[in-house]
Scaffold this motif. Structure first.
Motif, PDB file in Angstrom:
ATOM      1  N   GLU B  45       0.915  -0.972  -0.071  1.00 56.80           N
ATOM      2  CA  GLU B  45       0.047   0.074   0.022  1.00 56.80           C
ATOM      3  C   GLU B  45       0.646   1.310   0.031  1.00 56.80           C
ATOM      4  O   GLU B  45       0.395   2.386  -0.231  1.00 56.80           O
ATOM      5  CB  GLU B  45      -0.859   0.006   1.171  1.00 56.80           C
ATOM      6  N   PHE B  46       2.045   1.144   0.429  1.00 63.47           N
ATOM      7  CA  PHE B  46       3.055   2.292   0.453  1.00 63.47           C
ATOM      8  C   PHE B  46       4.374   2.079   0.169  1.00 63.47           C
ATOM      9  O   PHE B  46       4.884   1.009   0.746  1.00 63.47           O
ATOM     10  CB  PHE B  46       2.878   2.809   2.009  1.00 63.47           C
ATOM     11  N   ILE B  47       5.111   2.566  -0.707  1.00 63.79           N
ATOM     12  CA  ILE B  47       6.290   2.330  -1.010  1.00 63.79           C
ATOM     13  C   ILE B  47       7.354   3.473  -0.886  1.00 63.79           C
ATOM     14  O   ILE B  47       7.051   4.462  -1.349  1.00 63.79           O
ATOM     15  CB  ILE B  47       6.609   1.688  -2.630  1.00 63.79           C
ATOM     16  N   VAL B  48       8.384   3.449  -0.196  1.00 65.79           N
ATOM     17  CA  VAL B  48       9.209   4.153   0.082  1.00 65.79           C
ATOM     18  C   VAL B  48      10.632   4.209  -0.543  1.00 65.79           C
ATOM     19  O   VAL B  48      11.110   2.921  -0.106  1.00 65.79           O
ATOM     20  CB  VAL B  48       9.417   4.582   1.567  1.00 65.79           C
ATOM     21  N   GLY B  49      11.281   4.965  -1.327  1.00 69.45           N
ATOM     22  CA  GLY B  49      12.592   4.670  -1.870  1.00 69.45           C
ATOM     23  C   GLY B  49      13.654   5.620  -1.215  1.00 69.45           C
ATOM     24  O   GLY B  49      13.203   6.857  -0.708  1.00 69.45           O
ATOM     25  N   GLY B  50      14.730   5.152  -1.079  1.00 69.09           N
ATOM     26  CA  GLY B  50      15.996   5.868  -0.476  1.00 69.09           C
ATOM     27  C   GLY B  50      16.483   6.727  -1.642  1.00 69.09           C
ATOM     28  O   GLY B  50      16.873   6.137  -2.765  1.00 69.09           O
TER      29      GLY B  50
END
Lengths: 148, 395
Positions: B45-50
């Protein structure tokens, strides 16, 4: 020799007989800021935007030191070809209670300094461009420090 | 109400100098983490990239770059940049959204492709950029700062270059059988001491390289994990603290510290405050640690971390090292993965890789480098420009 001498960066230090770094002193809380590029006081409890310009102490004690055995990448400007290692010191200014980084004066290495050694500020050329010699501040061991 | 989130899946792309796109590494790590979690990409539901700053626009918007490469699935997206701390900032974004009850399943991915040699500032004349100015005016590279910290340890605490070399020997031994590590070779004290001086007193083998690599974690709510009757490793706390004024230790890439002339320095240094905030948040102390993954950008810096995460008092790190307390089989093995000494640094992936290692250790799934009976582990690092980073995990 009609070369003009200019600081390598405007407003960070004075040139002349007794060169000195230039800091900002908050007129409200007295906090000192270097480099002098603050718009707001760096003290979180102070919201002042007013600074006076103050010369910083020309002498200090070594917080630590090291050297560079490989030529740093640009925008570093090599002053020798081939590259020669140079020393770098972080120096604590007692009155201002801050630490400022700088190269160590030519001819001195990290072996000439220890944590606590005394140094003074000098100017040395960084580059020559358009008949102008641009200088930068460096830290030179003072006589009382040598051999200690 | 617990503030725990579950680490349901972890995955990595091996570190190396592969010369391919960071997107490829990131997707491979993400797919490995999803498979490990038993979660479909479509259920995220949520993707976070560095964020990676050396790979163009796709790197600036890493979160959506990975989402697109995995196939648009409509998930919420974010990208985090906090220099070396980017990975834990990304983990914190995912954790807080889960804890707020806004989602159950989040994917965090960091990946990098690095250039050769010193990490250099962005090009152009940038007279208002401290990272540019330190190279221009002082010639201060990243190893300059590592050298300053190392020399200070020697003069204050009597550390020796042999102590620093011993850290490298230990970490090389730890990482020997880690398939994700770039360097898997035993190193001797003599080899460290025969390598070229980079920044006195540090030599080439004291300083970590830069690498390509990727790491990913799947984080879920505890409710989601329990519905699947799983007993996962949990994140108990994340610390992303900034320094307190005046910060009187010289931090990369600054040319000067704050002044303590108007306000006295805080009782705790910035570096010590990083782990401390995680311990406080979790109600867990350093005496409960089974292991730690710390940011050994240099061998000497690993010793600083022993003190800053509370393993010993200031100046006590060398004794811990010499006693073997931080080696495999010791009281609190440090960097069982092999650390940056064996990996080299892949900036936006590294803090996530630390969490992958602690997760494997707490699962008892670390194979030949397993820390026996591991129950609690911490990761720490520090990103340029005042980014603290620590993740505290337990079974």
């Amino acid at each position: 020799m009609s070369q003009q001498i200019m600081p390598a960066i405007e407003g960070w230090f004075t040139i002349g007989e007794e060169p000195a770094l230039v800091g900002q002193r908050c007129t409200k809380c007295g906090t000192i800021v270097f480099p002098p590029v603050a718009t707001f006081c760096t003290n979180p409890s102070c919201s002042s935007r007013e600074f006076s310009s103050v010369p910083l102490s020309r002498t200090g004690t070594v917080w630590s030191c090291t050297d560079a055995h490989y030529q740093p990448p640009p925008p570093f400007i090599p002053t020798t070809d081939p590259f020669e290692p140079f020393a770098i010191a972080a120096v604590e200014l007692e009155a201002e209670r801050l630490v400022v980084l700088g190269q160590v004066a030519t001819g001195f290495g990290p072996g000439d300094l220890k944590v606590g050694s005394s140094v003074e500020l000098v100017l040395e050329p960084l580059e020559v461009r358009d008949d102008t010699q641009y200088v930068v501040w460096k830290w030179r061991p003072t006589s009382e420090a040598s051999g200690s | 109400m617990s503030n725990d989130v579950a680490v349901l899946g972890v995955g990595m792309h091996p570190w190396g100098k592969w010369g391919r796109s960071f997107v490829e590494y990131g997707v491979i790590a993400a797919q490995a983490a999803l498979a490990d979690a038993g979660v479909e990409w479509n259920d995220v539901e949520f993707i976070v990239g560095g964020e990676t700053v050396r790979n163009g626009y796709g790197g600036y918007v890493a979160g959506s770059t990975f989402a697109r490469a995995l196939g648009w699935n409509g998930s919420r997206v974010a990208t985090c940049y906090a220099a070396c701390a980017s990975g834990s900032a990304a983990i914190e974004a995912a954790r807080t959204r889960i804890l707020a009850g806004l989602c159950d399943v989040a994917l965090v991915v960091g990946a990098d492709t690095t250039p050769k040699g010193f990490l250099a500032p962005n090009i152009g004349e940038r007279w208002d950029d401290p990272d540019w100015l330190r190279f221009r005016l002082v010639g201060a590279t990243n190893p300059t700062y590592f050298g300053l910290y190392a020399r200070r340890r020697m003069d204050l605490y009597g550390s020796t270059t042999a102590d620093f070399a011993a850290v490298k020997v230990k970490n090389a031994l730890h990482g020997l059988h880690n398939d994700n590590a770039r360097y898997r070779k035993q190193v001797t004290l003599e080899e460290v001491e025969a390598s070229a001086v980079v920044a006195d007193p540090l030599r080439l083998l004291d300083i970590c390289a830069t690498s390509d690599g990727a790491a990913a974690v799947v984080l879920t709510s505890m409710r989601f994990a329990r519905q699947r009757a799983l007993d996962p490793v949990r994140i108990r706390a994340v610390s992303t603290v900034t320094p307190r004024f005046p910060n009187t230790a010289l931090d990369m890439p600054d040319i000067a510290t704050d002044s303590a002339v108007a306000v006295s320095p805080p009782a705790m240094s910035f570096r010590a405050s990083i782990a401390h905030a995680a311990y406080e948040e979790a109600g867990i102390g350093p005496e409960e640690l089974s292991l730690a993954e710390v940011y050994d950008l240099s061998t000497a810096l690993e010793l600083d971390w022993y003190e800053d995460i509370g393993l010993c008092e200031a100046g006590g790190a060398e004794q811990l090292l010499r006693d073997g307390a931080t080696s495999m089989g010791g009281k609190v093995p440090v960097n069982p993965s092999g650390g940056l000494a064996c990996f080299g640094e892949a900036v936006p992936a590294q803090a996530i890789a630390q969490v992958c290692e602690v997760t494997w250790q707490l699962r008892g799934a670390a194979g030949p480098r397993q820390v026996e009976g591991a129950r609690v582990g911490i990761t720490v690092n520090q990103g340029l420009f005042g980014h603290g980073s620590a993740v505290l995990l337990s079974k």
